[in-house]
Design a protein around this motif. Structure first.
Motif, short mmCIF file in Angstrom:
data_model
loop_
_atom_site.label_atom_id
_atom_site.label_comp_id
_atom_site.label_asym_id
_atom_site.label_seq_id
_atom_site.Cartn_x
_atom_site.Cartn_y
_atom_site.Cartn_z
N VAL A 114 0.84 -1.20 0.00
CA VAL A 114 0.00 0.00 0.00
C VAL A 114 0.87 1.25 0.00
O VAL A 114 0.64 2.20 -0.77
CB VAL A 114 -0.95 0.00 1.21
CG1 VAL A 114 -1.64 1.36 1.37
CG2 VAL A 114 -1.99 -1.10 1.08
N MET A 115 1.88 1.27 0.86
CA MET A 115 2.78 2.42 0.94
C MET A 115 3.47 2.65 -0.40
O MET A 115 3.56 3.79 -0.89
CB MET A 115 3.82 2.19 2.04
CG MET A 115 3.24 2.15 3.44
SD MET A 115 4.46 1.65 4.69
CE MET A 115 5.52 3.10 4.70
N GLU A 116 3.96 1.57 -1.00
CA GLU A 116 4.68 1.68 -2.27
C GLU A 116 3.80 2.26 -3.37
O GLU A 116 4.23 3.15 -4.12
CB GLU A 116 5.20 0.30 -2.68
CG GLU A 116 5.95 0.27 -4.00
CD GLU A 116 7.30 0.97 -3.96
OE1 GLU A 116 7.85 1.25 -5.04
OE2 GLU A 116 7.80 1.24 -2.85
N TYR A 136 1.74 11.77 1.71
CA TYR A 136 1.41 10.35 1.87
C TYR A 136 0.72 10.12 3.22
O TYR A 136 -0.30 9.44 3.30
CB TYR A 136 2.69 9.50 1.80
CG TYR A 136 2.52 8.15 2.47
CD1 TYR A 136 1.90 7.10 1.82
CD2 TYR A 136 2.95 7.96 3.78
CE1 TYR A 136 1.69 5.89 2.45
CE2 TYR A 136 2.76 6.74 4.42
CZ TYR A 136 2.14 5.71 3.76
OH TYR A 136 1.93 4.52 4.39
N HIS A 137 1.28 10.70 4.27
CA HIS A 137 0.74 10.52 5.61
C HIS A 137 -0.70 11.01 5.70
O HIS A 137 -1.57 10.34 6.27
CB HIS A 137 1.63 11.27 6.61
CG HIS A 137 1.29 10.99 8.03
ND1 HIS A 137 0.90 11.97 8.92
CD2 HIS A 137 1.29 9.83 8.74
CE1 HIS A 137 0.66 11.43 10.10
NE2 HIS A 137 0.89 10.15 10.02
N ILE A 212 -3.68 18.41 -3.31
CA ILE A 212 -2.31 18.03 -3.64
C ILE A 212 -1.96 18.53 -5.03
O ILE A 212 -0.89 19.11 -5.26
CB ILE A 212 -2.14 16.50 -3.58
CG1 ILE A 212 -2.29 16.01 -2.14
CG2 ILE A 212 -0.79 16.07 -4.15
CD1 ILE A 212 -2.30 14.50 -2.00
N GLU A 213 -2.88 18.33 -5.97
CA GLU A 213 -2.62 18.76 -7.36
C GLU A 213 -2.39 20.26 -7.44
O GLU A 213 -1.56 20.74 -8.23
CB GLU A 213 -3.81 18.36 -8.23
CG GLU A 213 -3.58 18.59 -9.72
CD GLU A 213 -4.71 18.02 -10.55
OE1 GLU A 213 -4.42 17.44 -11.62
OE2 GLU A 213 -5.87 18.13 -10.12
N ALA A 214 -3.12 21.01 -6.60
CA ALA A 214 -2.95 22.47 -6.61
C ALA A 214 -1.55 22.89 -6.16
O ALA A 214 -1.09 23.98 -6.50
CB ALA A 214 -4.00 23.12 -5.70
#
Length: 228
Positions: A114-116, A136-137, A212-214
């Motif tokens: 999942v992390m990867e 990610y966190h 995030i995209e912004a």
């Protein structure tokens, strides 16, 4: 006299998962699991050092099952959304286990997969490397919280659900407009928590991904990349 059967780690995890489906993490104990298997706790501690390690292993199996056959497709946002929905579906089939993942973070193969996948998707977004761990966190916390909240609703009985809906209707439609003017105004349109949760899940996740995209730096023009 024949000795007690030796249980494999996988068999122990199967039995633990079944106990957790019909109970919860608070009432779950290694001693109770040993009793179900017809053995003593010490035999289970040869496989798992303590209750927490056992629960982490159970949660990791859910993650592994969710990712079985998964092939990343689409852009980075589609990849994260697809992964989140697979996790939602996997824990939706076993809602009592959702709290295990949120409380006992797994460190097994499923967790690493999942992390990867999330980290690789974020790398593909164009975010600067130094921002990716924090992003990610936030994503994982959001996904785990949404899944746990939805699982809590799924775990209640149909009778409890109907009782809750009735209480909701009485509380909302009967709200005193002088004390709760906004609630009274929107009473017929406000929806209870148990309704349309998939849409809410996707919209909340989409909002996080949009934020995030912004923050992704604008890509250079092709001529600049070529040094023109």
């Amino acid at each position: 006299m024949a000795g007690r059967r030796r249980w494999s780690s996988e068999e122990i995890l199967d039995a633990a998962a079944e106990l957790l489906r019909t109970g919860d993490t608070e009432s779950f104990s290694v001693r109770g699991l040993a009793a179900v298997l017809g053995t003593d706790s010490s035999s289970l501690y040869r496989h798992f050092r303590n209750k927490t390690e056992l629960l982490r292993a159970v949660a990791d199996r859910i993650l592994l099952a969710a990712l079985e056959g998964h092939r990343p497709e689409g852009d980075w946002k589609q990849r994260i959304t697809a992964l989140a929905l697979r996790l939602r579906e996997a824990f939706g089939r076993q809602p009592q286990l959702a709290a295990v993942w949120g409380r006992y973070a797994s460190s097994g193969t499923g967790s690493r997969l999942v992390m990867e996948e999330i980290l690789q998707a974020l790398r593909a977004s164009g975010l600067p490397d130094e921002e990716i761990p924090a992003r990610y966190h936030r994503i994982v916390i959001l996904i785990a919280a949404l899944i746990a909240a939805e699982a809590g609703m799924s775990a209640i009985s149909p009778q409890e659900f109907e009782q809750g809906m009735e209480h909701f209707r009485v509380a909302v439609l009967g709200a005193d407009p002088e004390r709760f003017p906004a609630l009274a105004h929107y009473a017929r349109d406000v929806r209870p928590l148990g309704v349309d949760r998939r849409a809410a899940f996707e919209e909340i996740l989409a909002a996080q991904l949009a934020s995030i995209e912004a923050g992704v730096p604008p890509r250079r023009e092709a001529s600049e990349r070529k040094g023109g």
